[in-house]
Design a protein around this motif. Structure first.
Motif, PDB file in Angstrom:
ATOM      1  N   PRO A  16      14.779   2.496  -8.209  1.00  0.00           N
ATOM      2  CA  PRO A  16      14.056   3.727  -7.881  1.00  0.00           C
ATOM      3  C   PRO A  16      14.982   4.920  -7.680  1.00  0.00           C
ATOM      4  CG  PRO A  16      13.107   1.883  -6.686  1.00  0.00           C
ATOM      5  CD  PRO A  16      14.342   1.360  -7.361  1.00  0.00           C
ATOM      6  N   SER A  17      16.145   4.692  -7.056  1.00  0.00           N
ATOM      7  CA  SER A  17      17.062   5.808  -6.813  1.00  0.00           C
ATOM      8  C   SER A  17      17.607   6.386  -8.112  1.00  0.00           C
ATOM      9  CB  SER A  17      18.223   5.358  -5.917  1.00  0.00           C
ATOM     10  OG  SER A  17      18.968   4.318  -6.529  1.00  0.00           O
ATOM     11  N   VAL A  18      17.826   5.536  -9.118  1.00  0.00           N
ATOM     12  CA  VAL A  18      18.335   6.012 -10.401  1.00  0.00           C
ATOM     13  C   VAL A  18      17.246   6.787 -11.149  1.00  0.00           C
ATOM     14  CG1 VAL A  18      19.200   5.294 -12.665  1.00  0.00           C
ATOM     15  CG2 VAL A  18      20.075   4.210 -10.590  1.00  0.00           C
ATOM     16  N   VAL A  19      16.023   6.254 -11.136  1.00  0.00           N
ATOM     17  CA  VAL A  19      14.906   6.949 -11.778  1.00  0.00           C
ATOM     18  C   VAL A  19      14.719   8.324 -11.141  1.00  0.00           C
ATOM     19  CG1 VAL A  19      12.404   6.924 -12.159  1.00  0.00           C
ATOM     20  CG2 VAL A  19      13.728   4.817 -12.429  1.00  0.00           C
TER      21      VAL A  19
ATOM     22  N   ASP B 141       0.829  -1.199   0.000  1.00  0.00           N
ATOM     23  CA  ASP B 141       0.000   0.000   0.000  1.00  0.00           C
ATOM     24  C   ASP B 141       0.865   1.251   0.000  1.00  0.00           C
ATOM     25  OD1 ASP B 141       0.994   0.041   2.546  1.00  0.00           O
ATOM     26  OD2 ASP B 141      -0.902  -0.400   3.532  1.00  0.00           O
ATOM     27  N   SER B 142       0.229   2.402   0.200  1.00  0.00           N
ATOM     28  CA  SER B 142       0.940   3.668   0.123  1.00  0.00           C
ATOM     29  C   SER B 142       2.021   3.788   1.187  1.00  0.00           C
ATOM     30  CB  SER B 142      -0.042   4.837   0.236  1.00  0.00           C
ATOM     31  OG  SER B 142      -0.758   4.767   1.460  1.00  0.00           O
ATOM     32  N   ALA B 143       1.871   3.093   2.322  1.00  0.00           N
ATOM     33  CA  ALA B 143       2.878   3.159   3.375  1.00  0.00           C
ATOM     34  C   ALA B 143       4.210   2.586   2.903  1.00  0.00           C
ATOM     35  CB  ALA B 143       2.402   2.410   4.619  1.00  0.00           C
ATOM     36  N   VAL B 144       4.155   1.528   2.086  1.00  0.00           N
ATOM     37  CA  VAL B 144       5.377   0.936   1.546  1.00  0.00           C
ATOM     38  C   VAL B 144       6.062   1.923   0.611  1.00  0.00           C
ATOM     39  CG1 VAL B 144       6.338  -0.982   0.220  1.00  0.00           C
ATOM     40  CG2 VAL B 144       4.390  -1.367   1.736  1.00  0.00           C
TER      41      VAL B 144
ATOM     42  N   ARG C  44      13.579   6.771   1.926  1.00  0.00           N
ATOM     43  CA  ARG C  44      14.930   6.298   1.603  1.00  0.00           C
ATOM     44  C   ARG C  44      15.544   7.137   0.485  1.00  0.00           C
ATOM     45  NH1 ARG C  44      12.553   1.098   2.014  1.00  0.00           N
ATOM     46  NH2 ARG C  44      12.549   0.909  -0.260  1.00  0.00           N
ATOM     47  N   LEU C  45      14.724   7.502  -0.507  1.00  0.00           N
ATOM     48  CA  LEU C  45      15.229   8.325  -1.600  1.00  0.00           C
ATOM     49  C   LEU C  45      15.709   9.682  -1.090  1.00  0.00           C
ATOM     50  CD1 LEU C  45      12.544   7.577  -4.344  1.00  0.00           C
ATOM     51  CD2 LEU C  45      14.911   6.754  -4.290  1.00  0.00           C
TER      52      LEU C  45
ATOM     53  N   TYR D  77       9.761  -2.347  -4.160  1.00  0.00           N
ATOM     54  CA  TYR D  77      10.114  -1.088  -3.524  1.00  0.00           C
ATOM     55  C   TYR D  77      11.491  -1.123  -2.873  1.00  0.00           C
ATOM     56  CZ  TYR D  77       5.369  -0.177  -4.760  1.00  0.00           C
ATOM     57  OH  TYR D  77       4.211  -0.033  -5.496  1.00  0.00           O
ATOM     58  N   GLU D  78      12.245  -2.191  -3.162  1.00  0.00           N
ATOM     59  CA  GLU D  78      13.653  -2.206  -2.790  1.00  0.00           C
ATOM     60  C   GLU D  78      14.429  -1.398  -3.824  1.00  0.00           C
ATOM     61  OE1 GLU D  78      14.713  -3.557   0.010  1.00  0.00           O
ATOM     62  OE2 GLU D  78      12.637  -4.136   0.445  1.00  0.00           O
ATOM     63  N   ASP D  79      15.586  -0.875  -3.417  1.00  0.00           N
ATOM     64  CA  ASP D  79      16.377  -0.075  -4.351  1.00  0.00           C
ATOM     65  C   ASP D  79      17.232  -0.993  -5.214  1.00  0.00           C
ATOM     66  OD1 ASP D  79      17.183   2.259  -5.578  1.00  0.00           O
ATOM     67  OD2 ASP D  79      18.878   2.562  -4.214  1.00  0.00           O
TER      68      ASP D  79
END
Length: 287
Positions: free
Chosen positions: A133-136, A74-77, A84-85, A117-119
């Motif tokens: 996600p961090s690269v995006v 959900d949105s919490a994840v 983290r970002l 949702y892991e990096d």
């Protein structure tokens, strides 16, 4: 004949450190401390929460996050991913809100959904991956810097390498219009299937050779590429508007890649090399 842009290499064929410093801050929290980061993340979290966790300002999704996903994603994840970002240095509130709004687990195989949702990058088939996600977020933040119009949005954006469609969905929150090109028919079809339920009126999926860009949509305020070669195709800079910015990986003769930012100014092209990255090779043709 126009010469493709190439990164500055030293005599050994390696990426040179000369000119590798960005002309703008790499981190956005200089002088602002943790309180700025906390406020930025809180703003992004509120945007996600106020949109029912799925970005209803821009994404009209027919399903809701949470129990209906079957994974509890959900949105919490996504909010934890956003935190983290921010801790890693991505502090643009619009980028963080967009990252928090798009359900990344709907763009990967069901078996990999719990890792969404892991990096980390994840396979999406056809020998391709969905970027970390961090690269995006990093690349989108670089586009945002100095390119937003009065409304706070990017203008028309060209994306080279649609992949599974995830980055195009995030871009839909940031840009007025997104043209996304994919050279692999299988991935183009997969992205169309993934994005169809979102009904994103400002995203246009194109099947074709991204090396040639898409002249009919030019000029672009921004261009972003998810594959790296030894040179930036001339078509990309030709289709970039004056005042526009291009973010793409570039590689040296050994195959090592670095993130490049190219600005088209009234005086000409300005290129800056940033940190090392790893993307799939840039290829021509369709398949």
């Amino acid at each position: 004949m126009k010469t493709p842009l190439k990164p500055p290499f030293d005599s050994a064929g390696k990426l040179s450190s000369a000119g590798s410093r960005p002309a703008f801050p790499v981190q956005l929290n200089s002088g602002k401390g943790n309180s700025f980061a906390t406020k930025t993340v809180a703003a992004a979290a509120r945007a996600t929460s106020n949109n029912g966790g799925n970005g209803q300002n821009d994404l009209k999704k027919p399903f809701q996050p949470g129990a209906s996903d079957g994974f509890g994603l959900d949105s919490a994840v996504r909010a934890r991913m956003v935190r983290r970002l921010a801790e890693q240095g991505v502090l643009d509130a619009r980028v963080l809100a967009a990252m928090g709004a798009v359900q990344r687990h709907h763009f990967v195989d069901t078996a990999l959904a719990n890792m969404a949702y892991e990096d980390t990058s994840l396979p999406i088939g056809f020998g391709q991956t969905i970027s970390k996600p961090s690269v995006v977020a990093r690349m989108l933040e670089l586009l945002q810097q100095g390119l937003t119009d009065a409304s706070g949005r990017l203008g028309r954006v060209l994306e080279i390498g649609t992949g599974c469609g995830y980055q195009a969905a995030v871009l839909s929150h940031l840009a007025t219009e997104v043209y996304s090109m994919e050279r692999l028919r299988g991935l183009h079809d997969k992205a169309r299937e993934n994005l169809r339920p979102l009904r994103l009126a400002n995203v246009h999926l194109l099947f074709g050779d991204g090396m040639h860009g898409f002249a009919k949509g030019a000029p672009y305020a921004a261009i972003i590429a998810a594959a790296g070669g030894e040179a930036i195709p001339p078509a990309w800079t030709e289709q970039l508007a004056v005042g526009g910015r291009l973010v793409a990986p570039l590689q040296d003769a050994s195959g090592a890649q670095a993130l490049a930012v190219i600005d088209r100014t009234p005086q000409g092209i300005r290129q800056t090399l940033l940190e090392a990255v790893h993307f799939v090779p840039l290829k021509s043709g369709i398949g």
